[in-house]
Design a protein around this motif. Sequence first.
Motif, mmCIF file in Angstrom:
data_model
loop_
_atom_site.group_PDB
_atom_site.id
_atom_site.type_symbol
_atom_site.label_atom_id
_atom_site.label_comp_id
_atom_site.label_asym_id
_atom_site.label_seq_id
_atom_site.Cartn_x
_atom_site.Cartn_y
_atom_site.Cartn_z
ATOM 1 N N LYS A 163 -70.301 18.077 -6.209
ATOM 2 C CA LYS A 163 -70.414 17.082 -5.134
ATOM 3 C C LYS A 163 -69.168 16.186 -5.089
ATOM 4 O O LYS A 163 -68.675 15.845 -4.012
ATOM 5 C CB LYS A 163 -71.666 16.229 -5.348
ATOM 6 N N LEU A 164 -68.667 15.828 -6.258
ATOM 7 C CA LEU A 164 -67.464 15.001 -6.323
ATOM 8 C C LEU A 164 -66.273 15.745 -5.736
ATOM 9 O O LEU A 164 -65.456 15.170 -4.996
ATOM 10 C CB LEU A 164 -67.199 14.602 -7.772
ATOM 11 N N ASP A 165 -66.183 17.019 -6.012
ATOM 12 C CA ASP A 165 -65.111 17.861 -5.465
ATOM 13 C C ASP A 165 -65.150 17.862 -3.942
ATOM 14 O O ASP A 165 -64.123 17.695 -3.273
ATOM 15 C CB ASP A 165 -65.249 19.281 -6.013
ATOM 16 N N LEU A 166 -66.330 18.033 -3.373
ATOM 17 C CA LEU A 166 -66.466 18.043 -1.914
ATOM 18 C C LEU A 166 -66.059 16.702 -1.306
ATOM 19 O O LEU A 166 -65.365 16.657 -0.291
ATOM 20 C CB LEU A 166 -67.910 18.366 -1.527
ATOM 21 N N ILE A 167 -66.468 15.611 -1.954
ATOM 22 C CA ILE A 167 -66.131 14.281 -1.434
ATOM 23 C C ILE A 167 -64.627 14.030 -1.515
ATOM 24 O O ILE A 167 -64.017 13.510 -0.565
ATOM 25 C CB ILE A 167 -66.905 13.205 -2.226
ATOM 26 N N LEU A 168 -64.005 14.412 -2.633
ATOM 27 C CA LEU A 168 -62.564 14.212 -2.778
ATOM 28 C C LEU A 168 -61.777 15.119 -1.841
ATOM 29 O O LEU A 168 -60.718 14.724 -1.330
ATOM 30 C CB LEU A 168 -62.151 14.457 -4.229
ATOM 31 N N THR A 169 -62.277 16.313 -1.603
ATOM 32 C CA THR A 169 -61.618 17.220 -0.648
ATOM 33 C C THR A 169 -61.641 16.617 0.744
ATOM 34 O O THR A 169 -60.637 16.640 1.473
ATOM 35 C CB THR A 169 -62.313 18.595 -0.647
#
Length: 450
Positions: A430-436
């Motif tokens: 989820k953090l990856d998606l938000i940072l992307t």
Amino acid sequence: MSVQELEKKKTIDLRKKHIGPSCKIFFSHDPIKIVRAKGQYMYDENGQQYLDCINNVAHVGHCHPDVVTAGAQQMEMLNTNTRFLHDNLVLYAQRLQATLPDKLSVCYFVNSGSEANDLALRLARQYTGNKDIITLENAYHGHVSSLIDISPYKFHQLSDAEQSQFVHVAPSPDVYRGKYRAGHPDPATAYADEVKKIINNVHKKGRKIAAFIAESLQSCGGQVIPPVGYFQQVAELVRKAGGIFIADEVQVGFGRIGSDFWAFQLQGQDFVPDIITMGKPIGNGHPLSCVVTTREVAEAFMSSGMEYFNTFGGNPVSCAIGLAVLDVIEKENLQGNALQVGQYLTNRLEKLKEKHLLIGDIRGRGLFVGVELVRDRAKLTPATAEAQEVIYKLKEQHILLSADGPHRNVLKFKPPLCFTTEDVDLVVEKLDLILTENDYSQIKKKNLKI
């Protein structure tokens, strides 16, 4: 169970009416109403599950049945104060001491981390006969007046506050953002020398040091990991100056770091504080805390002629709960889990750092991990707004995380120790998606600095 369950709006209205306005709440624009919890999960009034990544109080997991049972059974039988003999008190003190170096052998049980740290200051001042305290930049040690005085994290927020003449602030031993960084040949000595300067200045004023106090790993200060050797050098300097060393383990003790039971042990087996304070995880949500010190310090405190009595500290129910927490940590190998899952979390976050320039630093031990967000890796420009955005977007994904540090740009991972690798995978994905999403937004605005 509460007498009645209210509609969320009614709960909010009553809170605004009857609870002090300085008592802040998470996600104030849309707060979460939590009605139950289990393990590493919390549930709102609609049954929605949230993954708890921030609650280092529910150390062995929310509402652990062994802890709940221990407290309930003892409460059915007896709860009284320590002026009566009771086995729970002495057995619990014995169990706690067995996790510590031999010289730390005398316990004082209290009810919160703030009480513990306040008592530690009293012990230090009585033992040394001195008054001056050295604390660290961005430190937080509790909410009572004596501790606000030694907590720059708090007193720097007050526009009209005057720093006490008996309190001296040393630089935080932060090798990422601090005065001496990772490229320095010996940051431990460099930071210790800053403490030496303070001691010399105090002596020039005709005063002496009572104590140096530090969290073994700074929490509110931004998940700061002191360089190895720093505490040893500071302890030597402070003791030569007539003071003692207080290690605040309120946030980071009881196996959270994985490799050791206490975070001060990261400095090496040759380092032993004169006083350590415990809180938060010690009772898994029950109000319990403790100060442990040497026989010499305890005897000096007794010599003042003043009895020390705490109405609730060390009561049979609290001690039964404390014993149950220690039993669960051991039975479920939660210290080992903190080491294994914490390393897995750190490895996955390091891979995210390679992908997202917003991540400036990953630091921590076990299940105590900080992710510092920066807009520019060279200038270390704090990404404060971005950190808050991440927190709120994770909340929308039913994941609870917080941001802290002097710039509020450090994402703090300190979940219950029953956290799993599957939980890590969920959070990191989820953090990856938000940072992307943030990366694309920044590119679009042409504000990304590479």
